[in-house]
Design a protein around this motif. Structure first.
Motif, PDB file in Angstrom:
ATOM      1  N   VAL A 102       0.876  -1.161   0.000  1.00  0.00           N
ATOM      2  CA  VAL A 102       0.000   0.000   0.000  1.00  0.00           C
ATOM      3  C   VAL A 102       0.918   1.217   0.000  1.00  0.00           C
ATOM      4  CG1 VAL A 102      -1.782   1.284   1.228  1.00  0.00           C
ATOM      5  CG2 VAL A 102      -1.813  -1.218   1.255  1.00  0.00           C
ATOM      6  N   VAL A 103       0.788   2.055  -1.043  1.00  0.00           N
ATOM      7  CA  VAL A 103       1.640   3.231  -1.194  1.00  0.00           C
ATOM      8  C   VAL A 103       0.742   4.458  -1.254  1.00  0.00           C
ATOM      9  CG1 VAL A 103       3.336   4.389  -2.669  1.00  0.00           C
ATOM     10  CG2 VAL A 103       3.392   1.896  -2.437  1.00  0.00           C
ATOM     11  N   VAL A 119      -1.351  -1.704  -4.170  1.00  0.00           N
ATOM     12  CA  VAL A 119      -0.512  -2.107  -5.295  1.00  0.00           C
ATOM     13  C   VAL A 119      -0.763  -3.591  -5.522  1.00  0.00           C
ATOM     14  CG1 VAL A 119       1.848  -2.323  -6.164  1.00  0.00           C
ATOM     15  CG2 VAL A 119       1.228  -0.372  -4.706  1.00  0.00           C
ATOM     16  N   TRP A 120      -1.332  -3.939  -6.690  1.00  0.00           N
ATOM     17  CA  TRP A 120      -1.706  -5.315  -7.011  1.00  0.00           C
ATOM     18  C   TRP A 120      -0.823  -5.853  -8.125  1.00  0.00           C
ATOM     19  CZ3 TRP A 120      -5.427  -7.678  -4.121  1.00  0.00           C
ATOM     20  CH2 TRP A 120      -6.273  -6.866  -3.370  1.00  0.00           C
ATOM     21  N   GLN A 164      -1.561 -13.173   3.372  1.00  0.00           N
ATOM     22  CA  GLN A 164      -1.475 -12.750   1.969  1.00  0.00           C
ATOM     23  C   GLN A 164      -2.886 -12.487   1.427  1.00  0.00           C
ATOM     24  OE1 GLN A 164       1.677 -12.289   0.477  1.00  0.00           O
ATOM     25  NE2 GLN A 164       2.123 -12.553   2.648  1.00  0.00           N
ATOM     26  N   THR A 165      -3.100 -11.299   0.850  1.00  0.00           N
ATOM     27  CA  THR A 165      -4.414 -10.933   0.330  1.00  0.00           C
ATOM     28  C   THR A 165      -4.423 -11.056  -1.188  1.00  0.00           C
ATOM     29  OG1 THR A 165      -4.799  -9.429   2.173  1.00  0.00           O
ATOM     30  CG2 THR A 165      -6.146  -9.093   0.200  1.00  0.00           C
ATOM     31  N   PHE A 166      -5.470 -11.704  -1.687  1.00  0.00           N
ATOM     32  CA  PHE A 166      -5.639 -11.907  -3.121  1.00  0.00           C
ATOM     33  C   PHE A 166      -7.030 -11.446  -3.530  1.00  0.00           C
ATOM     34  CE2 PHE A 166      -2.438 -14.884  -1.773  1.00  0.00           C
ATOM     35  CZ  PHE A 166      -1.479 -14.817  -2.772  1.00  0.00           C
ATOM     36  N   ARG A 167      -7.134 -10.882  -4.713  1.00  0.00           N
ATOM     37  CA  ARG A 167      -8.436 -10.525  -5.287  1.00  0.00           C
ATOM     38  C   ARG A 167      -8.652 -11.427  -6.496  1.00  0.00           C
ATOM     39  NH1 ARG A 167     -10.337  -4.545  -6.131  1.00  0.00           N
ATOM     40  NH2 ARG A 167     -10.662  -4.814  -3.912  1.00  0.00           N
ATOM     41  N   ILE A 168      -9.784 -12.123  -6.478  1.00  0.00           N
ATOM     42  CA  ILE A 168     -10.170 -13.007  -7.573  1.00  0.00           C
ATOM     43  C   ILE A 168     -11.201 -12.251  -8.408  1.00  0.00           C
ATOM     44  CG2 ILE A 168     -11.293 -15.177  -8.179  1.00  0.00           C
ATOM     45  CD1 ILE A 168      -9.606 -14.947  -4.854  1.00  0.00           C
ATOM     46  N   VAL A 169     -10.940 -12.138  -9.702  1.00  0.00           N
ATOM     47  CA  VAL A 169     -11.797 -11.396 -10.624  1.00  0.00           C
ATOM     48  C   VAL A 169     -12.315 -12.369 -11.674  1.00  0.00           C
ATOM     49  CG1 VAL A 169     -11.895  -9.520 -12.305  1.00  0.00           C
ATOM     50  CG2 VAL A 169     -10.454  -9.298 -10.273  1.00  0.00           C
TER      51      VAL A 169
END
Length: 172
Positions: free
Chosen positions: A86-87, A92-93, A142-147
């Motif tokens: 995170v900036v 930031v992905w 660990q965080t993941f986004r599934i699209v």
């Protein structure tokens, strides 16, 4: 004057006589309001969800159930993004697969596979890789986004699936 009148009459007759048979009917369009929820007037429903997971021995893999309110069909495209940092309050992905280099000169990958019910995210490397080299900040929380995107939309647009922000602009 007669010539001009004759010319206008002939011109008008030519324009009305230039009609041919009607062509075959086209395909049915998408339901909804043109220009809403898509690009180029194409409507679709992209869906996403997030999960924070821990990778632990011996498998270093976690299966995440696709929520029941998400309709995943065979032709849909599943993308997975890893929250790297995170900036200035912005996430930031990075898209998977993602190669990570460790201090010993080794490397491993965050990767995924999916079916209709689950998305499995895992860490993989060569057979001799020592998973004990991994730090907790590489395996825990660990965080993941599934699209999930309809493949017809992805194929019909110039969407860069490696650009997380571009993908999220088209996801509801």
């Amino acid at each position: 004057m007669k010539r001009i009148l004759s010319f206008i009459t002939v011109f008008t007759l030519l324009l009305t006589a230039c009609e041919g048979p009607q062509g075959p009917p086209g395909f049915d369009g998408f339901d909804g309001q043109d220009g809403q929820n898509g690009q180029n007037g194409v409507n679709f429903v992209g869906q996403s969800f997030e999960s924070t997971i821990d990778f632990t021995a011996p498998d270093y893999a976690v299966s995440i159930e696709v929520p029941l309110d998400i309709d995943l069909i065979e032709s849909d495209m599943v993308l997975v993004y890893h929250l790297k940092d995170v900036v200035d309050e912005y996430d930031v992905w990075k898209p998977l697969p993602e190669t990570v280099y460790v201090n010993s000169g080794e490397e491993f990958q965050y990767n995924f596979e999916h079916n209709f019910d689950f998305v499995t995210i895992f860490i993989e490397s060569h057979p001799e890789f020592d998973f004990n080299q991994l730090f907790e900040d590489e395996t825990l929380g660990q965080t993941f986004r599934i699209v999930i995107l309809p493949v017809d939309f992805v194929n019909s647009s110039n969407l860069d699936i490696n650009d997380f922000n571009a993908v999220m602009e088209v996801v509801q």
